[in-house]
Design an enzyme around this catalytic site. Structure first.
Site, PDB file in Angstrom:
ATOM      1  N   GLY A   1      -0.453  -9.741   3.904  1.00  0.00           N
ATOM      2  CA  GLY A   1      -0.233  -8.301   4.090  1.00  0.00           C
ATOM      3  C   GLY A   1      -0.224  -7.931   5.554  1.00  0.00           C
TER       4      GLY A   1
ATOM      5  CE1 TYR B   1      -6.969  -1.057  -3.697  1.00  0.00           C
ATOM      6  CE2 TYR B   1      -8.890   0.379  -3.602  1.00  0.00           C
ATOM      7  CZ  TYR B   1      -7.959  -0.430  -2.964  1.00  0.00           C
ATOM      8  OH  TYR B   1      -8.035  -0.615  -1.605  1.00  0.00           O
TER       9      TYR B   1
HETATM   10  P1  NAI Z   1      -0.651  -1.126   3.361  1.00  0.00           P
HETATM   11  O1  NAI Z   1      -0.073  -0.636   2.085  1.00  0.00           O
HETATM   12  O2  NAI Z   1      -0.350  -0.383   4.613  1.00  0.00           O
HETATM   13  O3  NAI Z   1      -0.231  -2.666   3.586  1.00  0.00           O
HETATM   14  C1  NAI Z   1      -0.360  -3.574   2.525  1.00  0.00           C
HETATM   15  C2  NAI Z   1       0.187  -4.919   2.941  1.00  0.00           C
HETATM   16  O4  NAI Z   1       0.092  -5.802   1.824  1.00  0.00           O
HETATM   17  C3  NAI Z   1       1.638  -4.882   3.348  1.00  0.00           C
HETATM   18  O5  NAI Z   1       1.827  -5.795   4.414  1.00  0.00           O
HETATM   19  C4  NAI Z   1       2.374  -5.398   2.114  1.00  0.00           C
HETATM   20  O6  NAI Z   1       3.581  -6.078   2.432  1.00  0.00           O
HETATM   21  C5  NAI Z   1       1.363  -6.393   1.590  1.00  0.00           C
HETATM   22  N1  NAI Z   1       1.531  -6.655   0.158  1.00  0.00           N
HETATM   23  C6  NAI Z   1       1.403  -5.782  -0.869  1.00  0.00           C
HETATM   24  N2  NAI Z   1       1.660  -6.416  -2.037  1.00  0.00           N
HETATM   25  C7  NAI Z   1       1.946  -7.701  -1.726  1.00  0.00           C
HETATM   26  C8  NAI Z   1       2.290  -8.837  -2.500  1.00  0.00           C
HETATM   27  N3  NAI Z   1       2.398  -8.786  -3.834  1.00  0.00           N
HETATM   28  N4  NAI Z   1       2.524 -10.006  -1.854  1.00  0.00           N
HETATM   29  C9  NAI Z   1       2.444 -10.088  -0.502  1.00  0.00           C
HETATM   30  N5  NAI Z   1       2.109  -9.043   0.280  1.00  0.00           N
HETATM   31  C10 NAI Z   1       1.867  -7.864  -0.338  1.00  0.00           C
HETATM   32  O7  NAI Z   1      -2.211  -1.265   3.092  1.00  0.00           O
HETATM   33  P2  NAI Z   1      -3.485  -1.127   4.063  1.00  0.00           P
HETATM   34  O8  NAI Z   1      -3.970   0.258   3.981  1.00  0.00           O
HETATM   35  O9  NAI Z   1      -3.213  -1.730   5.370  1.00  0.00           O
HETATM   36  O10 NAI Z   1      -4.529  -2.014   3.245  1.00  0.00           O
HETATM   37  C11 NAI Z   1      -4.762  -3.383   3.516  1.00  0.00           C
HETATM   38  C12 NAI Z   1      -5.897  -3.858   2.622  1.00  0.00           C
HETATM   39  O11 NAI Z   1      -7.054  -3.065   2.854  1.00  0.00           O
HETATM   40  C13 NAI Z   1      -5.575  -3.748   1.131  1.00  0.00           C
HETATM   41  O12 NAI Z   1      -6.146  -4.838   0.443  1.00  0.00           O
HETATM   42  C14 NAI Z   1      -6.288  -2.464   0.744  1.00  0.00           C
HETATM   43  O13 NAI Z   1      -6.625  -2.451  -0.615  1.00  0.00           O
HETATM   44  C15 NAI Z   1      -7.510  -2.528   1.633  1.00  0.00           C
HETATM   45  N6  NAI Z   1      -8.142  -1.245   1.867  1.00  0.00           N
HETATM   46  C16 NAI Z   1      -7.461  -0.225   2.509  1.00  0.00           C
HETATM   47  C17 NAI Z   1      -8.095   0.975   2.721  1.00  0.00           C
HETATM   48  C18 NAI Z   1      -7.431   2.113   3.428  1.00  0.00           C
HETATM   49  O14 NAI Z   1      -8.042   3.195   3.509  1.00  0.00           O
HETATM   50  N7  NAI Z   1      -6.244   1.955   3.977  1.00  0.00           N
HETATM   51  C19 NAI Z   1      -9.458   1.230   2.232  1.00  0.00           C
HETATM   52  C20 NAI Z   1     -10.073   0.093   1.589  1.00  0.00           C
HETATM   53  C21 NAI Z   1      -9.414  -1.081   1.422  1.00  0.00           C
END
Ligand code: NAI
Length: 250
Positions: free
Chosen positions: A17, A158
């Protein structure tokens, strides 16, 4: 930092990601510390900008594409990265999705997909990388969420996936400690990324009011914790979940 001072010089890191948000910040931070970073997104073209940004900071950053939920494809990709990039020292499982809905309206597909990407995707990479990480006394960091600790209405899928990541982390830590591998989780609260940009203004205001530090977190603040856990100062920490939420869960 000069080249010779960089603590992750010579190490290979996988960040899933990595195309944007928290994963992108983690990839760039590891690169700034000298690691050669395999930047992984669902499609390789989505990871190219991140890999270029990392390549400006370190030698040998590369983009890759895979659906983290696809066990066979992940196995193949990890083998390719180990061969082409010269081993593996650090694994950061960050890829994640939400498909929010109240329990009574949640569709089976939306439950399954969130578990498959967030929990099974983490297992896929850990399992595929374990043999190599045992050889390098490597470090694993899994990105969970504060809702995996507290639960959250509208996020049964989630929250279950992220609680699962914490259980997986503790179990992997116990299994691999004897081989010098550490495995920790980070549980972010509300971090400014594309994932949270979709939250409506009213819900955002309510959330801000509930955060003791009265601000949204930055992706770089999660990346800094990963840097600590995989760096020289983090070597005696394993099986832990570091909550980074501005006090939201207090
Ligand atoms: P985002 O939506 O901006 O980025 C998600 C990333 O995961 C992207 O690079 C996307 O290409 C990749 N991705 C999604 N599904 C995929 C798949 N099936 N195979 C390969 N890559 C995949 O998300 P963000 O906000 O940067 O979150 C990153 C992590 O942090 C996630 O696990 C999220 O659950 C976790 N998180 C985020 C929070 C927030 O407030 N933004 C809070 C708590 C946890």
């Amino acid at each position: 930092m000069t080249e010779s001072q960089r603590p992750l010089e010579g190490q290979v890191a996988i960040v899933t990601g990595a195309s944007r948000g928290i994963g992108r910040a983690i990839a760039e931070t590891l690169a700034a510390n000298g690691a050669r970073v395999a930047c992984i997104a669902s499609r390789v073209e989505n990871a190219e900008a991140a890999a270029s940004a990392c390549a400006a900071l370190t030698d040998g950053a590369r983009p890759f594409g895979v659906d983290v939920a696809d066990t066979a494809a992940v196995k193949e990709l990890v083998a390719e990265i180990v061969k082409d990039m010269g081993g593996l020292n650090l694994l950061v499982n960050n890829a994640g999705i939400t498909k929010d809905q109240i329990l009574m309206r949640m569709q089976e597909d939306d439950f399954d997909r969130v578990i498959d990407v967030n929990l099974k995707g983490t297992w896929n990479f850990v399992q595929a990388a374990t043999r190599t990480l045992m050889k390098s006394s490597g470090r694993i960091v899994n990105i969970s969420s504060v809702v995996g600790v507290t639960g959250n209405a509208g996020q049964v899928n989630y929250a279950a996936s992220k609680a699962g990541v914490i259980g997986l982390t503790k179990s992997v830590a116990k299994e691999l400690a004897g081989r010098g591998v550490t495995c920790n989780a980070i549980a972010p609260g509300f971090i400014e990324t594309d994932m949270t940009a979709a939250i409506e203004d009213k819900a955002r205001e309510e959330l801000m009011a509930a955060i003791p530090l009265k601000r949204i977190g930055a992706a770089t603040e999660i990346a800094a914790a990963v840097e600590f856990l995989v760096g020289p100062a983090g070597g005696y920490i394993t099986g832990q979940t570091l909550v980074i939420d501005g006090g939201l869960s207090l």
